[in-house]
Design a protein around this motif. Structure first.
Motif, short mmCIF file in Angstrom:
data_model
loop_
_atom_site.label_atom_id
_atom_site.label_comp_id
_atom_site.label_asym_id
_atom_site.label_seq_id
_atom_site.Cartn_x
_atom_site.Cartn_y
_atom_site.Cartn_z
N TYR B 151 18.61 29.04 57.94
CA TYR B 151 19.69 28.06 57.73
C TYR B 151 21.06 28.75 57.68
N LEU B 152 21.12 29.83 56.91
CA LEU B 152 22.39 30.52 56.75
C LEU B 152 22.83 31.18 58.06
N PHE B 158 30.21 29.13 60.58
CA PHE B 158 30.16 27.80 59.95
C PHE B 158 31.36 26.93 60.24
N SER B 159 32.45 27.54 60.78
CA SER B 159 33.63 26.72 61.03
C SER B 159 33.36 25.68 62.09
N ASP B 160 32.38 25.96 62.96
CA ASP B 160 32.00 25.00 63.99
C ASP B 160 31.03 23.99 63.39
N PRO B 161 31.45 22.73 63.26
CA PRO B 161 30.60 21.73 62.59
C PRO B 161 29.23 21.58 63.27
N SER B 164 26.86 24.29 61.88
CA SER B 164 26.34 24.05 60.53
C SER B 164 25.42 22.84 60.53
N ALA B 165 25.66 21.89 61.44
CA ALA B 165 24.74 20.76 61.55
C ALA B 165 23.37 21.21 62.03
N LYS B 168 21.50 22.69 59.15
CA LYS B 168 20.99 21.65 58.27
C LYS B 168 19.76 20.99 58.88
#
Lengths: 513, 625
Positions: B151-152, B158-161, B164-165, B168
């Protein structure tokens, strides 16, 4: 016995603190904070020492004090530690200094009164946990209401009056029911024995007919269920949290909510065992509804405080499930889950407070990409998020895992024995609930920490300061302790969980035809 | 401290050092810690396995501490090293170390350099817990932990949504599988009072366990495996996981973590040996996943997505082997796949690196001469996955096909035929990839072409090592090595004489795939384009990945949102609960007149009132005491 009286010091130290505050001059805010912190820290040290001295595997009370209080009524000042309350007392004392430290920037108005209230509520909460006399318990229970009410009412947000009113009305309603049931209960004991007594041990021995048990359990349960809160008695909680100052939220989520589950464990179920066993499917159903309902609502909140408030409802659903399955692992898990939720939600509320102090909004949409702007903050937030989700090595895992093992094991045993599959179905649903838990917390983390950097007002904010780091570090250490090495605490609480099991099931088994 | 504990803790130390100090102490420190500790773990593991070999591979158990105890039952944190975990631990630390080394080149200059290595070390720690854990609980801790690391790392940028989606999505999908895992674990605990996997296998080997069906437990645990190993219906997260840095895709999403489900089933072979129903489910899901993922891989245009679907498909092959009782063969393919797929991903990384971030194969071509080392290693690995002899993939894939046909534990012609067809597709889509990227005339713009450069030695060196392993790895017969702990299924005597023809067929499949790709994508790939136009509907279905994501969104995502927002929050909380309360309050206010005014009065007065009451009560009670 100097040692035996130690628990009294832990209990009364906050009252002493209140008295000391009175002596301090008006406006000496720094001195007030310093004094409050030192007293709270001392209380924690004493409580930690008590915890260390508390012997595992010994049934019954330790560090017991029993003095006549209102002799004519058979009321005693009777306090003591057992497996059920020992960890909760430690938790309460642990959060005390953190609450004081966390309020340094947030509370600027009526500083002295505020700390007096913190002391007051600390006293009432520990009193509720250690009381072994129903009258004493009830006094402490009611006393808790006052400082909490004031804390939200004075230092709360814009809609604080609405929130306090809702909180007080709900709780007072429950209290009145409990009071009526309490009087009936003690009266029954008097009729049976010819003497008045409020001692828990005497009341446990009462043999009440089933229909009476059912009514009394109903009254106690309503009162406790409001405090937990169990769905559908929960709507006071999000409002109270949103309006409360950080310290209020921390105390509320950290300790106060556990009063409800502790009440079920110490009184509700053991006092009316046959009714409790009969109603267990109902309680488990409500527990699972709370787990799912709380999680679903947390999923669609736009206010960061409300997300955590609704998550509390979900997490305490696990506690209820563990208690109501009456399996040893489930009950032990419930105790750990209570403490875990106390730590994790307290930590998260602290963190919400910290960001609120910087940005002055709780609107989730206003934030984004905090991981870049506040890396240290984000690491702590991530750790607490994972603990909330119940990732292994955190306290959340220990609690949830044991509760679920207990519930599913008990359910499977019943299913195999042909005694119905209700428990099993509910256990399975609760296991599926862990998916929802991950869903809402990761949604929160994603919108809050990740994505493009966006801060309310567009100005830069400072990352955590030393004081804030220390508060969160303390909580995180405790979270990992219960996650990695829960054997020690579990050994200390086992006598309490066994006693709970024996009080409920032992009597039910004896009463069965 | 025992050797096994040390192996596990070394990467954890790396995580802590790099996580806490790495950002401040600079690149050299990060490199030494980040690569040195995994290397050290590999060395300790190799030495430990050597000692184990000298002793004839007895199972070594190292108990660390008691996590929790309840009466006479307890959860122990203990490690187990036997032939199976020896293979796993060497793959994990060996390939792991190589990929760490590669990363020093690939991630050079990234602002999150220290964080990257901390996460990668954290991953290794949990992966080692997973493969060394003696009990299902320890395995589960590792299982969740690698999920966290995944996940990490998927959301590393992580700046790119979108990234990070994707992280998740991976976490949540895995959680769904984990629910099954947990239930299976609970039932085992309830019935056996232990989660030690050696004890579980022994219990099921000794005869039926009262009150517990092996099939149910087997299927529940397999649900967990479908999450972690990206099998239908929980395969949807893995292609999205390609959002992570490419070395992460190689290590976590190809060589190690995604094979955890395969390891789980192999480790609990005792359960599956007495659960033919569960085994049949595994074989079916495995072959379906292998087939459907391969069809999607055929039309992907993102170099990493091709490899991702290929991984899903290859994992399906491993489950086919597990489903027909050839546990050692599944681990064999896991082992060869770790080499060639890591090599392919890292090669893809080298391509992306050379092209400054380009991942679309339609904008690549003729790279063979420009980045020769990458090309050579990629070609070897491609031939290996396509199953051309004598490369590693040939041996393991051939054995899978053989047992799919001939195993007396569920082998069948249908299973074999589907697997064989999939093998053909595998060869085809891999050679298609090779062709498009490396062959033909350059179609790149002059600007891009000018910047193309071979990767630094830290990257190409690793590629060479992995290519060599992909080439010769198959000569070490894992199934034979594992036979003492994972016996192979008996062969249907009627099938015996098909063994040699099957070998020939296996090679023919690989070559046919090669020929097809070469023919279709020769020149300007106009044949492929015509084919695409001819079957436009099918092409859309495949590029749309059978619209599984869309289906989940419509069937689960949106209903859940609707239920939460409209029913629970809107109807439940606002209208029913608060509405009732407000109604009651309104009634009460009208009845009680000015009550509300008192409530909003001076709060300070309440304090005094409350305190006074308390003091009164105390004085009075003392007087009566």
């Amino acid at each position: 016995m100097a040692e035996a009286t130690l628990l009294n010091y832990v209990l009364w130290l906050p009252v002493l603190g209140m008295a000391a505050l009175l002596v301090l001059p008006r406006g000496a805010d720094a001195a007030v904070r310093g004094l409050a912190f030192v007293v709270m820290l001392l209380q924690f040290v004493l409580a930690a020492w008590l915890y260390g001295q508390f012997e595992a595997g010994v049934a019954g009370l330790q560090f017991e004090t029993r003095l006549p209080w209102i002799a004519d009524w058979g009321v005693y000042y009777h306090v003591g530690l057992d497996g059920m309350n020992v960890l909760l007392v430690l938790l309460t004392a642990f959060l005390g200094p953190l609450v004081v430290a966390g309020a340094v920037n947030a509370i600027r108005q009526d500083v002295k009164l505020f700390h007096a209230m913190v002391f007051f509520i600390q006293f009432a909460m520990i009193g509720t946990f250690v009381a072994q006399d129903l009258f004493l318990f009830y006094v402490f229970w009611e006393t808790m209401l006052i400082p909490m009410f004031l804390m939200i009412g004075i230092w709360g947000g814009e809609r604080r009056i609405y929130a306090t009113l809702k909180f007080v009305l709900y709780t007072a309603f429950g209290s009145i029911l409990m009071l009526a049931a309490l009087i009936y209960l003690v009266w029954s004991l008097y009729e049976e024995r010819g003497a008045l007594s409020f001692a828990f041990t005497d009341l446990y021995g009462l043999d009440l007919p089933m229909n009476v048990q059912a009514w009394l359990l109903g009254a106690f349960a309503l009162s406790f269920a409001i405090k937990v809160p169990i769905v559908p008695l929960h709507t006071w909680l999000p409002d109270a949290h949103v309006e409360a100052p950080t310290a209020g939220s921390v105390i509320l989520a950290g300790v106060l909510l556990k009063m409800g589950t502790y009440g079920f464990m110490k009184l509700g179920f053991p006092l009316f065992p046959e009714a409790a066993v009969a109603a267990a499917p109902l309680f488990m159903t409500l527990a699972v509804i709370s787990i799912v309902y709380g999680a679903c609502l947390a999923l669609v909140q736009d206010d960061i405080k409300k997300i955590i408030a609704y998550s509390s409802i979900s997490h305490l659903g696990y506690v209820m499930l563990g208690l109501a399955c009456f399996d040893l692992l489930g009950v032990q898990g419930a105790v750990i889950q209570m403490v875990s939720h106390g730590l994790v939600s307290a930590g998260l509320f602290f963190m919400v407070g910290m960001i609120y102090e910087r940005c002055h909004t709780r609107d989730l949409a206003a934030y984004g990409g905090l991981a870049k702007a506040m890396p240290v903050y984000s690491v702590f937030f991530m750790v607490l998020t994972l603990a909330s989700i119940g990732l292994p090595a955190t306290s959340g895992f220990t609690g949830e895992f044991l509760v679920l093992v207990g519930a599913v094991s008990a359910g499977w045993a019943q299913h195999v024995a042909g005694a119905g599959s209700t428990t099993l179905v509910l256990g399975v649903m609760a296991v599926l609930g862990v998916v929802l838990g991950a869903l809402y917390m990761l949604r929160f983390a994603r919108l809050f920490l990740f994505g493009e950097e966006r801060l309310p007002g567009g100005h830069a904010v400072a990352d955590l300061g030393l004081r804030e780091k220390a508060i969160l570090a303390a909580i995180v250490v405790a979270v990992f302790w219960l996650g990695i090495a829960p054997a020690g605490p579990l050994a200390k609480t086992e006598s309490g969980s066994l006693q709970f099991q024996q009080l409920v099931l032992g009597d039910a088994a004896g009463g069965a035809p | 401290m025992g050797a096994l504990t040390l192996i596990v803790l070394l990467p954890l130390l790396g995580f802590l050092l790099n996580g806490l100090l790495g950002g401040r102490l600079g690149r050299t420190f990060v490199n030494v810690v980040g690569c040195g500790l995994p290397l050290l773990a590999f060395v300790v593991a190799a030495l430990t396995v050597r000692d184990l070999a000298a002793a004839g591979y007895p199972a070594v158990i190292e108990t660390v501490y008691t996590w929790a105890a309840f009466g006479d039952r307890s959860f122990e944190i203990a490690f187990l090293l036997d032939r199976l975990s020896a293979v796993m631990v060497l793959i994990v630390t060996g390939v792991g170390t190589l990929i760490h080394l590669y990363s020093t080149g690939y991630m050079k200059g990234d602002p999150g350099y220290a964080r990257y290595f901390a996460y990668l070390n954290l991953f290794l720690f949990f992966m080692l817990l997973l493969v060394l854990g003696r009990s299902l609980l320890v395995l589960f801790v590792g299982w969740e932990g690698v999920g966290l690391a995944s996940y990490l790392l998927i959301g590393f940028w992580f700046s790119d949504p979108e990234k990070s989606a994707a992280g998740k999505k991976a976490f949540i999908t895995n959680r769904i599988g984990d629910a099954g895992f947990l239930l299976g674990m609970f039932l085992l605990w309830q019935a056996l009072g232990t989660l030690d996997m050696d004890a579980i296998n022994a219990a099921f080997a000794a005869g039926p366990v009262p009150g517990l069906s092996a099939a149910l437990v087997g299927i529940l645990l397999f649900v967990g495996a479908t999450g972690k190993s990206a099998q239908i219906p929980l395969h949807v997260w893995l292609p999205d996981a390609m959002a992570g840095p490419t070395p992460v895709s190689a290590l976590i999403h190809a060589a190690t973590m995604v094979t955890a489900g395969v390891y789980l089933v192999a480790r609990l072979s005792g359960v599956y040996l007495v659960a033919p129903e569960a085994s049949a489910v595994i074989a079916t899901i495995g072959v379906l996943t292998a087939f459907f993922a391969a069809t999607i891989a055929v039309v992907q245009t993102d170099i990493k997505k091709v490899l991702a679907y290929s991984t899903v498909s290859q994992l399906g092959f491993m489950f086919v082997a597990l489903g027909v009782g050839a546990y050692g063969v599944a681990v064999f393919h896991l082992y060869t796949h770790a080499f060639f797929k890591a090599c392919l991903f890292l090669g893809a990384g080298s391509v992306i690196h050379a092209l400054g971030g380009e991942q679309d194969i339609r904008r690549m071509s003729g790279l063979a001469r420009r980045i020769p080392v990458t090309f050579a290693t990629f070609a070897v690995a491609t031939a290996a996955i396509a199953g051309l002899p004598p490369l590693a993939g040939f041996f393991s894939k051939d054995e899978i096909l053989w047992y799919a046909l001939a195993s007396e534990r569920g082998g069948s012609t249908l299973l074999f035929a589907t697997a064989a067809l999939t093998a053909l597709m595998t060869a085809f889509y891999m050679f298609r990839l090779l062709w498009r990227v490396f062959m033909g005339a350059s179609r790149m713009s002059h600007e891009v072409e000018h910047h193309v450069h071979e990767s630094p030695p830290s990257m190409t060196g690793v590629l060479v090592v992995l290519a060599v392993l992909s080439a010769v790895g198959g000569f070490f017969s894992i199934p034979h090595f594992l036979e003492p702990v994972l016996p192979l299924p008996t062969i249907d005597p009627a099938m015996e004489h098909f063994h040699v023809p099957l070998l020939v067929l296996s090679v023919a499949l690989g070559l046919t795939g090669l020929a097809l790709a070469a023919w279709l994508y020769a020149g300007d790939a106009s044949r492929a384009a015509r084919l695409e136009a001819r079957f436009a509907g099918l092409h859309r279905l495949l590029t749309g990945k059978y619209y599984v994501d869309e289906f989940y969104e419509a069937a689960i995502g949106r209903p859940l949102e609707w239920l939460s927002r409209r029913v629970f929050l809107g109807l439940g909380d606002r209208i029913l609960l608060d509405g009732t309360l407000h109604g009651l309050a309104g009634l009460a206010r009208r009845a009680a007149g000015g009550f509300a005014r008192i409530q909003t009065g001076s709060l300070q007065a309440y304090v005094l009132l409350g305190l006074a009451g308390l003091v009164l009560l105390l004085t009075w009670s003392l007087g009566n005491g």
